[in-house]
Design a protein around this motif. Structure first.
Motif, PDB file in Angstrom:
ATOM      1  N   ASN A  42      10.545   6.119   6.197  1.00  0.00           N
ATOM      2  CA  ASN A  42      11.887   6.651   6.813  1.00  0.00           C
ATOM      3  C   ASN A  42      11.683   8.249   7.382  1.00  0.00           C
ATOM      4  N   PHE A  43      10.411   8.552   7.457  1.00  0.00           N
ATOM      5  CA  PHE A  43       9.724   9.689   8.067  1.00  0.00           C
ATOM      6  C   PHE A  43       8.994   9.374   9.387  1.00  0.00           C
ATOM      7  N   ARG A  44       8.955  10.455  10.281  1.00  0.00           N
ATOM      8  CA  ARG A  44       7.755  10.518  11.264  1.00  0.00           C
ATOM      9  C   ARG A  44       7.291  11.894  11.367  1.00  0.00           C
ATOM     10  N   CYS A  45       6.163  12.079  10.235  1.00  0.00           N
ATOM     11  CA  CYS A  45       5.679  13.267  10.181  1.00  0.00           C
ATOM     12  C   CYS A  45       4.912  13.404  11.570  1.00  0.00           C
ATOM     13  N   THR A  46       4.552  14.665  12.212  1.00  0.00           N
ATOM     14  CA  THR A  46       3.941  14.784  13.317  1.00  0.00           C
ATOM     15  C   THR A  46       2.411  14.613  13.222  1.00  0.00           C
ATOM     16  N   TYR A  47       2.011  14.793  12.075  1.00  0.00           N
ATOM     17  CA  TYR A  47       0.514  14.529  11.875  1.00  0.00           C
ATOM     18  C   TYR A  47       0.133  13.279  11.246  1.00  0.00           C
ATOM     19  N   CYS A  48       1.258  12.391  11.229  1.00  0.00           N
ATOM     20  CA  CYS A  48       1.010  11.096  10.444  1.00  0.00           C
ATOM     21  C   CYS A  48      -0.112  10.141  11.215  1.00  0.00           C
ATOM     22  N   TYR A  49      -0.915   9.364  10.537  1.00  0.00           N
ATOM     23  CA  TYR A  49      -1.776   8.473  11.380  1.00  0.00           C
ATOM     24  C   TYR A  49      -1.508   7.160  10.884  1.00  0.00           C
ATOM     25  N   GLU A  50      -0.337   6.631  10.372  1.00  0.00           N
ATOM     26  CA  GLU A  50      -0.133   5.523  10.111  1.00  0.00           C
ATOM     27  C   GLU A  50       0.676   4.723  11.498  1.00  0.00           C
ATOM     28  N   ASP A  51       1.010   3.492  11.717  1.00  0.00           N
ATOM     29  CA  ASP A  51       1.177   2.864  13.032  1.00  0.00           C
ATOM     30  C   ASP A  51       2.569   2.169  12.434  1.00  0.00           C
ATOM     31  N   PHE A  52       3.061   1.995  11.001  1.00  0.00           N
ATOM     32  CA  PHE A  52       4.165   1.331  10.478  1.00  0.00           C
ATOM     33  C   PHE A  52       4.514  -0.095  11.381  1.00  0.00           C
ATOM     34  N   ALA A  53       3.124  -0.865  11.440  1.00  0.00           N
ATOM     35  CA  ALA A  53       3.095  -2.034  12.100  1.00  0.00           C
ATOM     36  C   ALA A  53       3.364  -3.275  11.098  1.00  0.00           C
ATOM     37  N   ILE A  54       3.383  -2.974   9.884  1.00  0.00           N
ATOM     38  CA  ILE A  54       3.617  -3.946   8.791  1.00  0.00           C
ATOM     39  C   ILE A  54       4.778  -3.553   7.956  1.00  0.00           C
ATOM     40  N   GLY A  55       5.671  -4.345   7.646  1.00  0.00           N
ATOM     41  CA  GLY A  55       6.728  -4.177   6.931  1.00  0.00           C
ATOM     42  C   GLY A  55       6.756  -4.464   5.366  1.00  0.00           C
ATOM     43  N   GLN A  56       7.594  -5.011   4.656  1.00  0.00           N
ATOM     44  CA  GLN A  56       7.561  -4.917   3.281  1.00  0.00           C
ATOM     45  C   GLN A  56       6.598  -5.847   2.562  1.00  0.00           C
ATOM     46  N   MET A  57       6.213  -5.855   1.514  1.00  0.00           N
ATOM     47  CA  MET A  57       5.124  -6.630   0.806  1.00  0.00           C
ATOM     48  C   MET A  57       5.466  -7.930   0.826  1.00  0.00           C
ATOM     49  N   ALA A  58       4.674  -9.010   1.166  1.00  0.00           N
ATOM     50  CA  ALA A  58       5.363 -10.329   1.365  1.00  0.00           C
ATOM     51  C   ALA A  58       5.390 -11.038  -0.215  1.00  0.00           C
ATOM     52  N   PRO A  59       6.243 -11.871  -0.372  1.00  0.00           N
ATOM     53  CA  PRO A  59       6.502 -12.485  -1.750  1.00  0.00           C
ATOM     54  C   PRO A  59       5.479 -12.820  -2.284  1.00  0.00           C
ATOM     55  N   GLU A  60       4.311 -13.790  -1.440  1.00  0.00           N
ATOM     56  CA  GLU A  60       3.083 -14.068  -1.995  1.00  0.00           C
ATOM     57  C   GLU A  60       2.133 -13.058  -2.481  1.00  0.00           C
ATOM     58  N   VAL A  61       2.281 -11.860  -1.867  1.00  0.00           N
ATOM     59  CA  VAL A  61       1.321 -10.773  -2.145  1.00  0.00           C
ATOM     60  C   VAL A  61       1.866 -10.373  -3.363  1.00  0.00           C
ATOM     61  N   VAL A  62       3.344 -10.161  -3.710  1.00  0.00           N
ATOM     62  CA  VAL A  62       3.725  -9.342  -4.834  1.00  0.00           C
ATOM     63  C   VAL A  62       3.210 -10.512  -5.899  1.00  0.00           C
ATOM     64  N   SER A  63       3.418 -11.915  -5.832  1.00  0.00           N
ATOM     65  CA  SER A  63       2.967 -12.761  -6.726  1.00  0.00           C
ATOM     66  C   SER A  63       1.466 -12.561  -7.060  1.00  0.00           C
ATOM     67  N   GLY A  64       0.710 -12.328  -5.948  1.00  0.00           N
ATOM     68  CA  GLY A  64      -0.666 -12.228  -6.114  1.00  0.00           C
ATOM     69  C   GLY A  64      -1.021 -10.995  -7.091  1.00  0.00           C
ATOM     70  N   VAL A  65      -0.125  -9.966  -6.889  1.00  0.00           N
ATOM     71  CA  VAL A  65      -0.648  -8.631  -7.705  1.00  0.00           C
ATOM     72  C   VAL A  65      -0.367  -8.877  -9.159  1.00  0.00           C
ATOM     73  N   LYS A  66       0.864  -9.568  -9.391  1.00  0.00           N
ATOM     74  CA  LYS A  66       1.098  -9.870 -10.638  1.00  0.00           C
ATOM     75  C   LYS A  66       0.136 -11.103 -11.392  1.00  0.00           C
ATOM     76  N   ASN A  67      -0.089 -12.012 -10.893  1.00  0.00           N
ATOM     77  CA  ASN A  67      -1.305 -12.879 -11.273  1.00  0.00           C
ATOM     78  C   ASN A  67      -2.531 -12.019 -11.476  1.00  0.00           C
ATOM     79  N   LEU A  68      -2.862 -11.257 -10.477  1.00  0.00           N
ATOM     80  CA  LEU A  68      -3.937 -10.311 -10.694  1.00  0.00           C
ATOM     81  C   LEU A  68      -4.136  -9.385 -11.785  1.00  0.00           C
ATOM     82  N   ILE A  69      -2.914  -8.976 -12.389  1.00  0.00           N
ATOM     83  CA  ILE A  69      -2.921  -8.392 -13.607  1.00  0.00           C
ATOM     84  C   ILE A  69      -3.098  -9.351 -14.866  1.00  0.00           C
ATOM     85  N   ASP A  70      -2.535 -10.366 -14.772  1.00  0.00           N
ATOM     86  CA  ASP A  70      -2.457 -11.403 -15.963  1.00  0.00           C
ATOM     87  C   ASP A  70      -3.995 -11.947 -16.013  1.00  0.00           C
ATOM     88  N   ARG A  71      -4.615 -12.125 -14.691  1.00  0.00           N
ATOM     89  CA  ARG A  71      -6.310 -12.733 -14.788  1.00  0.00           C
ATOM     90  C   ARG A  71      -6.884 -11.402 -15.553  1.00  0.00           C
TER      91      ARG A  71
END
Length: 348
Positions: free
Chosen positions: A35-64
Protein backbone atom coordinates in the motif's frame (compact mmCIF):
# COMPACT_ATOMS: atom_id res chain seq x y z
CA UNK A 1 44.91 -9.26 9.54
CA UNK A 2 45.71 -12.39 11.57
CA UNK A 3 42.73 -14.13 13.18
CA UNK A 4 42.91 -14.97 16.88
CA UNK A 5 41.89 -18.32 18.35
CA UNK A 6 38.76 -16.72 19.78
CA UNK A 7 37.88 -15.26 16.36
CA UNK A 8 38.24 -18.68 14.73
CA UNK A 9 36.20 -20.33 17.47
CA UNK A 10 33.43 -17.78 17.04
CA UNK A 11 33.46 -18.27 13.28
CA UNK A 12 33.25 -22.03 13.58
CA UNK A 13 30.35 -21.75 16.02
CA UNK A 14 28.51 -19.45 13.62
CA UNK A 15 29.16 -21.91 10.81
CA UNK A 16 27.80 -24.78 12.87
CA UNK A 17 24.71 -22.76 13.77
CA UNK A 18 24.09 -21.88 10.13
CA UNK A 19 23.85 -25.51 9.02
CA UNK A 20 22.01 -26.98 12.01
CA UNK A 21 19.12 -29.06 10.75
CA UNK A 22 17.22 -28.52 14.03
CA UNK A 23 16.82 -24.81 13.25
CA UNK A 24 14.78 -23.36 10.42
CA UNK A 25 14.00 -19.78 9.45
CA UNK A 26 11.35 -19.21 6.81
CA UNK A 27 11.11 -15.66 5.46
CA UNK A 28 7.60 -15.59 4.06
CA UNK A 29 6.09 -13.13 1.58
CA UNK A 30 2.33 -13.58 2.04
CA UNK A 31 1.88 -10.89 -0.60
CA UNK A 32 4.28 -8.95 -2.79
CA UNK A 33 1.84 -6.07 -3.13
CA UNK A 34 2.15 -2.94 -1.00
CA UNK A 35 0.00 0.00 0.00
CA UNK A 36 3.12 2.25 -0.09
CA UNK A 37 5.28 3.47 -2.95
CA UNK A 38 8.46 4.55 -1.18
CA UNK A 39 10.74 6.53 -3.46
CA UNK A 40 13.78 4.28 -2.84
CA UNK A 41 11.92 0.96 -3.04
CA UNK A 42 13.49 -1.74 -5.21
CA UNK A 43 10.43 -4.03 -5.51
CA UNK A 44 8.30 -4.22 -8.66
CA UNK A 45 5.00 -5.49 -7.10
CA UNK A 46 4.55 -7.88 -10.02
CA UNK A 47 3.32 -10.75 -7.83
CA UNK A 48 0.16 -10.67 -5.73
CA UNK A 49 -1.02 -12.68 -2.74
CA UNK A 50 0.55 -16.04 -1.86
CA UNK A 51 -1.15 -18.77 -3.84
CA UNK A 52 -3.21 -21.35 -1.86
CA UNK A 53 -0.91 -24.19 -2.92
CA UNK A 54 2.07 -22.23 -1.59
CA UNK A 55 0.32 -21.65 1.74
CA UNK A 56 -0.34 -25.39 1.90
CA UNK A 57 3.29 -26.02 1.04
CA UNK A 58 4.47 -23.82 3.92
CA UNK A 59 2.22 -25.63 6.41
CA UNK A 60 3.24 -29.02 5.08
CA UNK A 61 6.91 -28.04 5.29
CA UNK A 62 6.41 -27.14 8.96
CA UNK A 63 4.77 -30.54 9.53
CA UNK A 64 7.60 -32.36 7.73
CA UNK A 65 10.28 -30.68 9.81
CA UNK A 66 8.62 -30.08 13.18
CA UNK A 67 9.62 -33.35 14.86
CA UNK A 68 13.31 -32.67 14.22
CA UNK A 69 13.31 -28.95 15.02
CA UNK A 70 14.28 -27.19 18.19
CA UNK A 71 13.66 -23.71 16.77
CA UNK A 72 11.27 -22.52 14.06
CA UNK A 73 11.34 -18.85 13.09
CA UNK A 74 8.75 -17.38 10.74
CA UNK A 75 9.73 -13.95 9.44
CA UNK A 76 7.00 -12.06 7.58
CA UNK A 77 8.04 -9.76 4.76
CA UNK A 78 6.48 -8.28 1.63
CA UNK A 79 5.23 -6.12 0.00
CA UNK A 80 3.28 -5.22 3.08
CA UNK A 81 2.54 -8.49 4.91
CA UNK A 82 -0.53 -7.20 6.78
CA UNK A 83 -2.33 -6.82 3.44
CA UNK A 84 -2.49 -10.63 3.58
CA UNK A 85 -3.45 -10.89 7.23
CA UNK A 86 -5.55 -14.03 6.72
CA UNK A 87 -2.51 -15.93 5.42
CA UNK A 88 -0.44 -14.83 8.41
CA UNK A 89 -3.22 -15.99 10.74
CA UNK A 90 -3.50 -19.33 8.94
CA UNK A 91 0.21 -20.17 8.95
CA UNK A 92 1.00 -18.88 12.44
CA UNK A 93 -1.95 -20.79 13.91
CA UNK A 94 -0.57 -23.89 12.22
CA UNK A 95 2.88 -23.22 13.69
CA UNK A 96 1.40 -22.79 17.18
CA UNK A 97 -0.36 -26.15 16.86
CA UNK A 98 2.92 -27.74 15.72
CA UNK A 99 4.63 -26.33 18.81
CA UNK A 100 1.92 -27.84 21.02
CA UNK A 101 2.38 -31.26 19.41
CA UNK A 102 6.18 -31.39 19.61
CA UNK A 103 7.96 -31.05 22.94
CA UNK A 104 11.16 -29.04 22.66
CA UNK A 105 10.07 -27.05 19.58
CA UNK A 106 10.32 -23.30 20.11
CA UNK A 107 8.36 -21.24 17.60
CA UNK A 108 9.08 -17.52 17.14
CA UNK A 109 7.85 -14.99 14.62
CA UNK A 110 8.66 -11.46 13.51
CA UNK A 111 7.45 -9.04 10.87
CA UNK A 112 8.85 -6.26 8.70
CA UNK A 113 5.91 -3.90 8.21
CA UNK A 114 5.42 -0.29 7.16
CA UNK A 115 3.34 0.14 10.33
CA UNK A 116 0.31 1.66 8.62
CA UNK A 117 -2.00 -1.16 9.78
CA UNK A 118 -0.25 -2.07 13.05
CA UNK A 119 -1.99 -0.32 15.92
CA UNK A 120 -2.14 -1.54 19.51
CA UNK A 121 -5.07 -3.88 18.90
CA UNK A 122 -3.41 -5.45 15.87
CA UNK A 123 -0.11 -5.78 17.74
CA UNK A 124 -1.89 -7.67 20.53
CA UNK A 125 -3.59 -9.92 17.97
CA UNK A 126 -0.30 -10.67 16.24
CA UNK A 127 1.38 -11.35 19.61
CA UNK A 128 -1.29 -13.94 20.38
CA UNK A 129 -0.22 -15.66 17.14
CA UNK A 130 3.44 -15.57 18.16
CA UNK A 131 4.42 -12.56 16.02
CA UNK A 132 6.15 -10.55 18.73
CA UNK A 133 8.82 -8.47 16.95
CA UNK A 134 8.02 -5.79 14.37
CA UNK A 135 10.37 -3.62 12.35
CA UNK A 136 8.85 -0.30 11.24
CA UNK A 137 10.62 2.34 9.15
CA UNK A 138 10.49 6.10 9.62
CA UNK A 139 12.20 8.69 7.43
CA UNK A 140 12.11 11.56 9.89
CA UNK A 141 9.30 13.89 10.99
CA UNK A 142 6.20 14.18 8.83
CA UNK A 143 7.48 16.80 6.40
CA UNK A 144 10.45 14.56 5.50
CA UNK A 145 8.83 11.14 5.92
CA UNK A 146 5.89 12.08 3.71
CA UNK A 147 8.17 12.94 0.80
CA UNK A 148 9.61 9.43 0.58
CA UNK A 149 7.30 6.96 2.34
CA UNK A 150 4.06 7.70 0.54
CA UNK A 151 0.93 5.66 -0.01
CA UNK A 152 0.20 4.17 -3.40
CA UNK A 153 -2.22 7.06 -3.97
CA UNK A 154 0.54 9.58 -3.21
CA UNK A 155 -0.72 10.66 0.22
CA UNK A 156 1.47 10.92 3.31
CA UNK A 157 1.78 8.18 5.93
CA UNK A 158 3.60 9.64 8.96
CA UNK A 159 0.69 10.72 11.14
CA UNK A 160 -1.06 7.35 10.81
CA UNK A 161 2.11 5.43 11.70
CA UNK A 162 2.88 7.74 14.64
CA UNK A 163 -0.65 7.30 16.04
CA UNK A 164 -0.19 3.55 15.75
CA UNK A 165 3.11 3.69 17.66
CA UNK A 166 1.45 5.66 20.45
CA UNK A 167 -1.38 3.11 20.43
CA UNK A 168 1.11 0.26 20.83
CA UNK A 169 2.88 2.13 23.64
CA UNK A 170 -0.45 2.50 25.44
CA UNK A 171 -1.35 -1.17 24.92
CA UNK A 172 -0.23 -4.21 26.88
CA UNK A 173 0.94 -6.00 23.73
CA UNK A 174 3.84 -8.37 24.44
CA UNK A 175 5.87 -7.13 21.49
CA UNK A 176 9.17 -5.57 20.58
CA UNK A 177 9.11 -2.63 18.16
CA UNK A 178 12.27 -1.86 16.24
CA UNK A 179 12.09 1.60 14.69
CA UNK A 180 14.30 1.61 11.63
CA UNK A 181 15.05 5.31 11.13
CA UNK A 182 16.41 6.02 7.67
CA UNK A 183 19.14 8.62 7.37
CA UNK A 184 19.75 10.72 4.27
CA UNK A 185 21.70 13.93 3.59
CA UNK A 186 18.34 15.71 3.33
CA UNK A 187 16.92 14.68 6.70
CA UNK A 188 20.10 14.78 8.81
CA UNK A 189 19.60 18.44 9.88
CA UNK A 190 16.25 17.58 11.54
CA UNK A 191 17.33 14.25 13.02
CA UNK A 192 18.55 15.52 16.42
CA UNK A 193 15.16 17.04 17.20
CA UNK A 194 13.23 14.10 15.73
CA UNK A 195 15.24 11.46 17.57
CA UNK A 196 14.94 13.42 20.80
CA UNK A 197 11.16 13.22 20.33
CA UNK A 198 11.36 9.46 19.74
CA UNK A 199 13.60 9.04 22.78
CA UNK A 200 11.37 11.05 25.10
CA UNK A 201 8.09 9.65 23.76
CA UNK A 202 8.83 5.97 23.18
CA UNK A 203 12.19 4.79 24.47
CA UNK A 204 11.26 4.83 28.14
CA UNK A 205 9.19 1.81 27.15
CA UNK A 206 11.64 -1.14 26.92
CA UNK A 207 9.58 -2.65 24.11
CA UNK A 208 10.93 0.03 21.74
CA UNK A 209 14.40 0.38 20.25
CA UNK A 210 15.93 2.22 17.29
CA UNK A 211 18.09 1.15 14.37
CA UNK A 212 19.74 4.05 12.55
CA UNK A 213 20.18 3.03 8.91
CA UNK A 214 21.60 4.96 6.01
CA UNK A 215 19.44 4.82 2.90
CA UNK A 216 21.56 3.14 0.22
CA UNK A 217 21.10 2.38 -3.44
CA UNK A 218 19.43 -1.03 -3.78
CA UNK A 219 18.59 -1.07 -7.47
CA UNK A 220 15.35 0.89 -7.41
CA UNK A 221 14.24 3.17 -10.28
CA UNK A 222 15.33 6.33 -8.40
CA UNK A 223 18.87 5.17 -7.55
CA UNK A 224 20.51 7.55 -10.01
CA UNK A 225 19.05 10.65 -8.35
CA UNK A 226 19.45 9.57 -4.71
CA UNK A 227 21.91 11.25 -2.37
CA UNK A 228 23.34 8.92 0.27
CA UNK A 229 25.48 9.40 3.36
CA UNK A 230 28.98 8.01 3.72
CA UNK A 231 29.14 4.90 5.91
CA UNK A 232 31.64 6.55 8.27
CA UNK A 233 29.79 9.86 8.66
CA UNK A 234 30.58 10.94 12.23
CA UNK A 235 27.14 12.53 12.65
CA UNK A 236 25.58 9.03 12.81
CA UNK A 237 27.54 8.23 15.97
CA UNK A 238 26.42 11.57 17.43
CA UNK A 239 22.80 10.58 16.87
CA UNK A 240 23.34 7.23 18.57
CA UNK A 241 24.74 8.99 21.63
CA UNK A 242 21.70 11.27 21.70
CA UNK A 243 19.37 8.26 21.75
CA UNK A 244 21.23 6.56 24.59
CA UNK A 245 21.28 9.73 26.71
CA UNK A 246 19.49 9.12 30.00
CA UNK A 247 19.00 5.42 29.23
CA UNK A 248 21.06 2.42 28.22
CA UNK A 249 22.65 0.97 25.12
CA UNK A 250 19.71 -1.40 24.55
CA UNK A 251 17.86 1.54 23.04
CA UNK A 252 20.14 1.10 20.00
CA UNK A 253 19.70 -2.01 17.88
CA UNK A 254 22.89 -3.63 16.59
CA UNK A 255 22.34 -5.90 13.58
CA UNK A 256 23.80 -9.39 13.38
CA UNK A 257 27.21 -9.48 11.72
CA UNK A 258 26.08 -12.49 9.68
CA UNK A 259 23.27 -12.01 7.19
CA UNK A 260 20.36 -14.44 7.27
CA UNK A 261 21.06 -15.11 3.57
CA UNK A 262 24.41 -16.64 4.49
CA UNK A 263 22.76 -19.24 6.70
CA UNK A 264 21.94 -22.56 5.07
CA UNK A 265 18.95 -23.03 7.39
CA UNK A 266 17.29 -19.76 6.33
CA UNK A 267 15.02 -19.72 3.28
CA UNK A 268 12.94 -17.06 1.55
CA UNK A 269 9.55 -18.27 0.28
CA UNK A 270 8.03 -15.93 -2.27
CA UNK A 271 4.31 -15.58 -2.88
CA UNK A 272 4.52 -17.71 -6.05
CA UNK A 273 6.43 -20.51 -4.32
CA UNK A 274 9.92 -19.69 -5.53
CA UNK A 275 12.67 -20.18 -2.98
CA UNK A 276 15.35 -17.55 -2.47
CA UNK A 277 17.90 -16.31 0.03
CA UNK A 278 17.83 -12.50 -0.05
CA UNK A 279 14.95 -10.06 0.46
CA UNK A 280 16.78 -7.34 -1.49
CA UNK A 281 17.83 -9.20 -4.65
CA UNK A 282 14.26 -10.16 -5.53
CA UNK A 283 14.64 -9.33 -9.22
CA UNK A 284 17.94 -11.20 -9.67
CA UNK A 285 17.68 -14.70 -11.16
CA UNK A 286 20.61 -15.72 -8.95
CA UNK A 287 18.26 -15.36 -5.99
CA UNK A 288 15.97 -18.15 -7.20
CA UNK A 289 17.37 -21.34 -5.73
CA UNK A 290 14.38 -23.63 -6.16
CA UNK A 291 10.70 -24.06 -5.41
CA UNK A 292 8.47 -25.06 -2.51
CA UNK A 293 6.14 -27.87 -3.56
CA UNK A 294 2.55 -28.21 -2.26
CA UNK A 295 3.45 -31.32 -0.22
CA UNK A 296 6.04 -29.31 1.71
CA UNK A 297 9.10 -30.76 -0.01
CA UNK A 298 11.76 -28.46 -1.43
CA UNK A 299 13.13 -28.67 -4.95
CA UNK A 300 16.50 -26.94 -4.40
CA UNK A 301 19.06 -26.29 -7.15
CA UNK A 302 22.35 -26.68 -5.28
CA UNK A 303 24.23 -24.85 -8.04
CA UNK A 304 22.07 -21.80 -7.38
CA UNK A 305 22.30 -22.18 -3.61
CA UNK A 306 26.06 -22.67 -3.38
CA UNK A 307 27.20 -19.08 -4.12
CA UNK A 308 25.12 -17.78 -1.19
CA UNK A 309 27.17 -19.91 1.20
CA UNK A 310 30.66 -19.13 -0.09
CA UNK A 311 31.51 -16.83 2.82
CA UNK A 312 31.82 -19.84 5.11
CA UNK A 313 34.34 -21.53 2.84
CA UNK A 314 36.33 -18.38 2.10
CA UNK A 315 36.07 -17.30 5.78
CA UNK A 316 35.36 -13.82 4.45
CA UNK A 317 33.33 -11.82 7.01
CA UNK A 318 32.30 -9.27 4.37
CA UNK A 319 30.68 -11.99 2.28
CA UNK A 320 28.93 -13.48 5.31
CA UNK A 321 27.67 -10.00 6.19
CA UNK A 322 26.27 -9.68 2.65
CA UNK A 323 26.40 -12.82 0.50
CA UNK A 324 25.13 -10.83 -2.46
CA UNK A 325 28.73 -9.61 -2.77
CA UNK A 326 29.51 -12.92 -4.46
CA UNK A 327 27.44 -11.75 -7.41
CA UNK A 328 28.78 -8.20 -7.58
CA UNK A 329 32.51 -8.63 -6.98
CA UNK A 330 35.09 -9.85 -9.51
CA UNK A 331 33.90 -13.44 -9.95
CA UNK A 332 37.27 -15.05 -10.74
CA UNK A 333 38.46 -15.84 -7.19
CA UNK A 334 34.95 -16.89 -6.21
CA UNK A 335 34.86 -19.43 -9.02
CA UNK A 336 37.93 -21.10 -7.54
CA UNK A 337 36.25 -21.31 -4.15
CA UNK A 338 33.08 -22.60 -5.75
CA UNK A 339 34.80 -25.73 -7.11
CA UNK A 340 34.91 -27.22 -3.63
CA UNK A 341 31.77 -28.71 -2.04
CA UNK A 342 29.81 -26.61 0.41
CA UNK A 343 28.07 -28.23 3.40
CA UNK A 344 24.39 -27.30 3.62
CA UNK A 345 21.53 -28.09 5.96
CA UNK A 346 19.14 -30.94 5.20
CA UNK A 347 16.00 -29.26 3.88
CA UNK A 348 13.66 -32.08 2.94
Amino acid sequence: MTSTISDISSFDQDLADSVRSDRLQLILLPTEQCNFRCTYCYEDFAIGQMAPEVVSGVKNLIDRRAAGLRRLQLSWFGGEPLLARSIIEDVTSHALRAQERHDGLVYESDMTTNGYMLDGEMAEHMADLGVRTHQISLDGPDDHHDRTRVRADGRGTFQKIWRNLISIRESSAAVRILLRVHLTPENMPVMPEFLTCIRDTLLDDPRFSVFLKRVVRLGGPNDATMNVLDADDCKIADLERLLVQGGDSERIFTPDEICYAARANSLLVRADGRLGKCTVALSDDANTIGRLLPDGSLDVDNRQLQPWLLGWESRDPEVNACPYLTFTRDPRPLLQIGKRPVTTATYG
